[in-house]
Design a protein around this motif. Structure first.
Motif, PDB file in Angstrom:
ATOM      1  N   ALA A  37     -49.376  -0.024  25.338  1.00  0.00           N
ATOM      2  CA  ALA A  37     -48.891   1.165  26.042  1.00  0.00           C
ATOM      3  C   ALA A  37     -49.136   2.423  25.217  1.00  0.00           C
ATOM      4  CB  ALA A  37     -47.402   1.008  26.361  1.00  0.00           C
ATOM      5  N   PHE A  38     -48.982   2.321  23.920  1.00  0.00           N
ATOM      6  CA  PHE A  38     -49.170   3.496  23.059  1.00  0.00           C
ATOM      7  C   PHE A  38     -50.627   3.958  23.022  1.00  0.00           C
ATOM      8  CE2 PHE A  38     -45.331   4.042  20.072  1.00  0.00           C
ATOM      9  CZ  PHE A  38     -44.482   3.908  21.147  1.00  0.00           C
ATOM     10  N   THR A  39     -51.575   3.076  23.366  1.00  0.00           N
ATOM     11  CA  THR A  39     -52.983   3.514  23.371  1.00  0.00           C
ATOM     12  C   THR A  39     -53.229   4.600  24.403  1.00  0.00           C
ATOM     13  OG1 THR A  39     -53.608   1.744  24.922  1.00  0.00           O
ATOM     14  CG2 THR A  39     -53.803   1.277  22.549  1.00  0.00           C
ATOM     15  N   TYR A  40     -52.345   4.677  25.452  1.00  0.00           N
ATOM     16  CA  TYR A  40     -52.469   5.733  26.451  1.00  0.00           C
ATOM     17  C   TYR A  40     -51.986   7.078  25.918  1.00  0.00           C
ATOM     18  CZ  TYR A  40     -53.682   2.349  30.049  1.00  0.00           C
ATOM     19  OH  TYR A  40     -54.331   1.391  30.795  1.00  0.00           O
ATOM     20  N   PHE A  41     -51.497   7.062  24.698  1.00  0.00           N
ATOM     21  CA  PHE A  41     -51.069   8.306  24.042  1.00  0.00           C
ATOM     22  C   PHE A  41     -51.838   8.496  22.732  1.00  0.00           C
ATOM     23  CE2 PHE A  41     -47.656   6.836  26.730  1.00  0.00           C
ATOM     24  CZ  PHE A  41     -47.264   7.976  27.397  1.00  0.00           C
ATOM     25  N   ASP A  42     -52.987   7.847  22.602  1.00  0.00           N
ATOM     26  CA  ASP A  42     -53.878   7.965  21.446  1.00  0.00           C
ATOM     27  C   ASP A  42     -53.195   7.488  20.158  1.00  0.00           C
ATOM     28  OD1 ASP A  42     -56.353   8.538  20.279  1.00  0.00           O
ATOM     29  OD2 ASP A  42     -55.701  10.536  19.632  1.00  0.00           O
ATOM     30  N   ILE A  43     -52.450   6.415  20.247  1.00  0.00           N
ATOM     31  CA  ILE A  43     -51.818   5.797  19.076  1.00  0.00           C
ATOM     32  C   ILE A  43     -52.274   4.350  19.038  1.00  0.00           C
ATOM     33  CG2 ILE A  43     -49.648   5.100  18.005  1.00  0.00           C
ATOM     34  CD1 ILE A  43     -48.365   7.523  19.314  1.00  0.00           C
ATOM     35  N   TYR A  44     -52.812   3.943  17.888  1.00  0.00           N
ATOM     36  CA  TYR A  44     -53.407   2.615  17.771  1.00  0.00           C
ATOM     37  C   TYR A  44     -52.815   1.907  16.545  1.00  0.00           C
ATOM     38  CZ  TYR A  44     -56.656   4.702  21.032  1.00  0.00           C
ATOM     39  OH  TYR A  44     -57.200   5.337  22.125  1.00  0.00           O
ATOM     40  N   LYS A  45     -52.135   0.802  16.816  1.00  0.00           N
ATOM     41  CA  LYS A  45     -51.537  -0.024  15.779  1.00  0.00           C
ATOM     42  C   LYS A  45     -51.811  -1.492  16.118  1.00  0.00           C
ATOM     43  CE  LYS A  45     -49.480   3.460  13.673  1.00  0.00           C
ATOM     44  NZ  LYS A  45     -49.834   3.879  12.296  1.00  0.00           N
ATOM     45  N   SER A  46     -51.767  -2.329  15.094  1.00  0.00           N
ATOM     46  CA  SER A  46     -51.861  -3.758  15.354  1.00  0.00           C
ATOM     47  C   SER A  46     -50.521  -4.268  15.865  1.00  0.00           C
ATOM     48  CB  SER A  46     -52.266  -4.506  14.087  1.00  0.00           C
ATOM     49  OG  SER A  46     -51.227  -4.444  13.130  1.00  0.00           O
ATOM     50  N   THR A  47     -50.509  -5.461  16.424  1.00  0.00           N
ATOM     51  CA  THR A  47     -49.262  -6.033  16.956  1.00  0.00           C
ATOM     52  C   THR A  47     -48.230  -6.193  15.852  1.00  0.00           C
ATOM     53  OG1 THR A  47     -50.517  -7.209  18.654  1.00  0.00           O
ATOM     54  CG2 THR A  47     -48.281  -7.978  18.214  1.00  0.00           C
ATOM     55  N   GLU A  48     -48.648  -6.679  14.682  1.00  0.00           N
ATOM     56  CA  GLU A  48     -47.709  -6.841  13.569  1.00  0.00           C
ATOM     57  C   GLU A  48     -47.189  -5.491  13.087  1.00  0.00           C
ATOM     58  OE1 GLU A  48     -50.562  -8.242  13.901  1.00  0.00           O
ATOM     59  OE2 GLU A  48     -50.189 -10.401  13.927  1.00  0.00           O
ATOM     60  N   GLN A  49     -48.057  -4.513  13.000  1.00  0.00           N
ATOM     61  CA  GLN A  49     -47.622  -3.182  12.578  1.00  0.00           C
ATOM     62  C   GLN A  49     -46.624  -2.597  13.576  1.00  0.00           C
ATOM     63  OE1 GLN A  49     -51.432  -1.234  12.276  1.00  0.00           O
ATOM     64  NE2 GLN A  49     -51.519  -1.487  10.049  1.00  0.00           N
ATOM     65  N   MET A  50     -46.912  -2.767  14.868  1.00  0.00           N
ATOM     66  CA  MET A  50     -46.006  -2.215  15.873  1.00  0.00           C
ATOM     67  C   MET A  50     -44.650  -2.913  15.837  1.00  0.00           C
ATOM     68  SD  MET A  50     -45.609   0.108  18.068  1.00  0.00           S
ATOM     69  CE  MET A  50     -47.293   0.700  18.229  1.00  0.00           C
ATOM     70  N   ALA A  51     -44.644  -4.233  15.613  1.00  0.00           N
ATOM     71  CA  ALA A  51     -43.361  -4.939  15.521  1.00  0.00           C
ATOM     72  C   ALA A  51     -42.540  -4.404  14.349  1.00  0.00           C
ATOM     73  CB  ALA A  51     -43.613  -6.442  15.364  1.00  0.00           C
ATOM     74  N   THR A  52     -43.172  -4.174  13.224  1.00  0.00           N
ATOM     75  CA  THR A  52     -42.469  -3.639  12.057  1.00  0.00           C
ATOM     76  C   THR A  52     -41.930  -2.248  12.339  1.00  0.00           C
ATOM     77  OG1 THR A  52     -43.899  -4.934  10.589  1.00  0.00           O
ATOM     78  CG2 THR A  52     -42.712  -3.082   9.618  1.00  0.00           C
ATOM     79  N   ILE A  53     -42.755  -1.423  12.961  1.00  0.00           N
ATOM     80  CA  ILE A  53     -42.327  -0.046  13.280  1.00  0.00           C
ATOM     81  C   ILE A  53     -41.158  -0.061  14.258  1.00  0.00           C
ATOM     82  CG2 ILE A  53     -43.049   2.080  14.410  1.00  0.00           C
ATOM     83  CD1 ILE A  53     -45.841   1.611  13.249  1.00  0.00           C
ATOM     84  N   MET A  54     -41.221  -0.912  15.285  1.00  0.00           N
ATOM     85  CA  MET A  54     -40.130  -0.990  16.267  1.00  0.00           C
ATOM     86  C   MET A  54     -38.828  -1.392  15.602  1.00  0.00           C
ATOM     87  SD  MET A  54     -42.297  -2.826  19.340  1.00  0.00           S
ATOM     88  CE  MET A  54     -40.866  -3.194  20.351  1.00  0.00           C
ATOM     89  N   CYS A  55     -38.889  -2.369  14.707  1.00  0.00           N
ATOM     90  CA  CYS A  55     -37.665  -2.797  14.026  1.00  0.00           C
ATOM     91  C   CYS A  55     -37.099  -1.693  13.142  1.00  0.00           C
ATOM     92  CB  CYS A  55     -37.935  -4.051  13.210  1.00  0.00           C
ATOM     93  SG  CYS A  55     -38.268  -5.524  14.199  1.00  0.00           S
ATOM     94  N   MET A  56     -37.960  -1.017  12.399  1.00  0.00           N
ATOM     95  CA  MET A  56     -37.487   0.080  11.549  1.00  0.00           C
ATOM     96  C   MET A  56     -36.870   1.186  12.386  1.00  0.00           C
ATOM     97  SD  MET A  56     -40.263   0.442   8.448  1.00  0.00           S
ATOM     98  CE  MET A  56     -41.606   0.902   9.532  1.00  0.00           C
ATOM     99  N   PHE A  57     -37.456   1.508  13.496  1.00  0.00           N
ATOM    100  CA  PHE A  57     -36.936   2.583  14.347  1.00  0.00           C
ATOM    101  C   PHE A  57     -35.583   2.207  14.941  1.00  0.00           C
ATOM    102  CE2 PHE A  57     -36.505   4.539  18.553  1.00  0.00           C
ATOM    103  CZ  PHE A  57     -36.591   5.885  18.217  1.00  0.00           C
ATOM    104  N   LEU A  58     -35.479   0.974  15.404  1.00  0.00           N
ATOM    105  CA  LEU A  58     -34.208   0.553  15.984  1.00  0.00           C
ATOM    106  C   LEU A  58     -33.092   0.599  14.949  1.00  0.00           C
ATOM    107  CD1 LEU A  58     -35.367  -2.447  18.232  1.00  0.00           C
ATOM    108  CD2 LEU A  58     -34.657  -0.163  18.968  1.00  0.00           C
TER     109      LEU A  58
END
Length: 627
Positions: A518-539
């Motif tokens: 979904a973030f690729t539609y906003f010009d943001i590109y992360k791997s699945t593992e990177q996105m999982a880490t970022i989501m946990c940190m943000f929460l």
């Protein structure tokens, strides 16, 4: 008396004695003169002709020799076919016109045949000489074979005495003619610059078929075959071509080749030929290596930032132009045709690869334009951060979703009472006069009367093209009270649309891979593992809980939106571990499409360059050749 007689006898003897001495002296003097004359030009003690001139004078007698009759003769008529041996002694290889297929060379064309009518006694048999040497005048005196060069384009005779004719005692005639000639040869440039060619001089009789004359190479046998010695040459050197002598052990040794006899419709066709091979270094240094170099120039464009359009376009276009110039330089010296040439195909393939590199930049620019539009969506969302935060706080206060709050900001329909109010002008609008210009102004007379830009509330509300009978909408009161603009609501609705499009199970939450896509539609590109880490940190930063196994994290629309706004704060997520394939997939996921294309070409393009060279060397033998 007796005394007188004795005196007379003495006187007579004395006189005889003196006369004898004088006579003896005279005889000795004469002998000396004769000896002196003999030493200057001794008279041969031989029979027959004493000089070439005497020989020609003897054979020109029509009763003895008929030059119109070919040898051998029996009963004054030709009996068997005349055997004529031919050979070419090459002295100079002057050049090749590759476009026309012409070979220019110089040397001596030699012929041998036997005419018993010209036989004479050698010195061992009492004759005056062992050979008769004649010049070009012999062609009009004795019989000559009517040989010609079938593939001759142009012929030049040597200067001075260009022909030598020798007649041996047994009647064998040897002719050597110095000539420079240009001949037409079949050339095949399929393996250029590793091509070999064959230069040949085709000798045939003009008026005698095989029943009357047999033409063979020197020392060869009669009949269709490779036989004898057709061509000889000393050592010949050239910067462009190599010859058979270049392969000899002795650098000063020349070469010789057999002749080829072919029966061509009952006529002997003798080919005096030799093979020459191109020295490929010139084309390797001036064509092949430059092609490889400019292919790497094209490759260098892939490491230049695509945003630097002038530099990237220059590196993409210039190699194409250079390749085209190289292709023109290669084909300019060769005949036009549909046959493939190895070197031309190599240059064409290199040019095609440069064109592909240029087209790659066009594809990259297409994806960059899409990425730029996607990035603009996120910028709009960041500008609406205050409004989104206001709606999120309201959703948290009422324990509802952000989408439920967003629905309250939806436009509402204008009521009938509001429509009538729109059409009724206010007191201020009634009092507003038309704006008139001074009639005395000559320039203003040409213009119609001016009115106020907006004269009524209805015109302002309906923008001059509204229709009160249509359904009209207006901003929601809450949007007016909160000062939320439609542009802010629009980007938030677009964000929700993207969120819902990846909510495949309809749970209202997205996992790490779904958020990543979904973030690729906003010009943001992360791997699945990177996105999982970022989501946990943000929460956790938002005071929420995150699972111990990060890949199991889920996110609703509200945190999804705010993570999208503040994801730049979580850019550093560490290196990815795992297998090589896992790391490659993660690396590709964290790249934009434009970057993926560039990286792919950075890896594959040099491999393609090397494979191109290997493949072309491997298929060289499949190209047509004269051998």
């Amino acid at each position: 008396m007796a005394v007188h007689l004795r005196q007379v006898r003495r006187a007579v003897l004395s006189c005889c004695r003196h006369a004898g001495v004088v006579l003896l002296g005279a005889m000795l003097a004469a002998s000396a003169l004769v000896a002196s004359a003999d030493s200057a030009c001794p008279a041969p003690i031989c029979s027959g002709a004493r000089s070439p001139r005497d020989y020609i004078a003897a054979i020109t007698d029509p009763a003895i020799y008929d030059s119109s009759m070919r040898p051998p003769c029996a009963a004054e008529l030709p009996k068997d076919p005349t055997v004529v041996e031919v050979q070419f002694h090459l002295t100079q290889f002057n050049g090749i016109d590759q476009k026309r297929g012409h070979v220019t060379m110089a040397g001596h064309l030699k012929m041998w045949w036997k005419d018993e009518r010209l036989a004479f006694n050698s010195t061992s048999a009492g004759g005056c000489f062992n050979k008769v040497v004649l010049g070009e005048e012999a062609t009009s005196v004795i019989w000559f074979p009517d040989l010609y060069i079938d593939n001759l384009v142009q012929k030049h005779r040597g200067g001075g005495q260009a022909m030598r004719v020798e007649v041996s005692p047994d009647g064998t005639v040897f002719v050597s003619e110095q000539i420079a000639l240009t001949v037409k040869c079949v050339m095949n440039f399929g393996r250029l610059p590793f091509d070999k060619h064959q230069a040949e001089i085709i000798v045939m009789s003009f008026g005698h078929d095989a029943t009357e004359m047999r033409v063979v190479p020197r020392g060869g046998e009669v009949g269709s075959r490779s036989t004898g010695t057709g061509l000889t040459a000393p050592r010949i050197s050239s910067v462009l071509w190599s010859f058979p002598c270049d392969e000899a052990d002795d650098p000063e040794e020349g070469f010789s080749t057999p002749g080829i006899v072919v029966d061509q419709g009952g006529w002997d066709r003798v080919s005096l030929r030799f093979v020459y091979e191109r020295r490929e270094r010139y084309y390797i240094n001036h064509v092949v290596i430059p092609c490889m170099m400019f292919l790497f120039v094209s490759y260098s464009a892939f490491v230049v930032d695509p945003a630097a359009a002038p530099a990237r376009a220059t590196l993409a276009v210039i190699p194409v132009l250079i390749m085209r110039t190289l292709s023109n330089s290669v084909t300019a010296s060769f005949p036009q045709g549909s046959r493939h040439m190895w070197l031309d195909d190599f240059v064409y393939t290199s040019m095609f690869m440069c064109v592909v590199a240029a087209c790659e930049y066009a594809v990259v620019m297409y994806f960059m334009q899409k990425q730029k539009a996607n990035a603009q969506h996120r910028k709009s969302l960041i500008r609406a951060k205050a409004a989104v935060k206001e709606m999120r706080d309201q959703a948290n206060a009422e324990n509802i979703t952000l989408w439920d709050v967003l629905q309250r900001y939806k436009c509402i329909e204008v009521t009938e009472e509001e429509k009538r109010e729109i059409m009724e002008p206010s007191e201020q609008e009634r009092a507003q006069p038309e704006i008139q210009v001074d009639q005395a102004d000559d320039e203003a007379q040409a213009r119609p009367p001016l009115k106020a830009a907006v004269t009524t509330k209805a015109q302002w509300k309906l923008a001059d093209d509204g229709d009160l009978h249509k359904r009209l909408l207006k901003a929601a009161p809450i949007a007016v009270d909160k000062g939320v603009e439609e542009s802010e609501l629009t980007v938030l609705r677009y964000t929700y649309t993207i969120f819902k499009s990846f909510d495949s199970d309809g749970s209202g939450t997205l996992g790490p891979d779904e958020v990543r896509r979904a973030f690729t539609y906003f010009d943001i590109y992360k791997s699945t593992e990177q996105m999982a880490t970022i989501m946990c940190m943000f929460l956790r930063d938002q005071g929420m809980y995150s699972p111990e196994c990060e890949i199991d994290v889920k996110m609703k629309f509200s945190p999804f939106t705010f993570l999208l706004i503040s994801i730049d704060e979580y850019a550093l997520t560490g290196r990815i571990s795992g297998s090589l394939s896992h790391r490659i997939i993660a690396a590709l996921q964290s790249m934009s499409p434009a970057m993926i294309i560039d990286v792919a070409f950075r890896i594959l393009f040099p491999v393609a360059i090397v494979f191109q060279l290997i493949i072309f060397l491997a298929i060289l033998q499949w190209y047509p050749s004269a051998f």
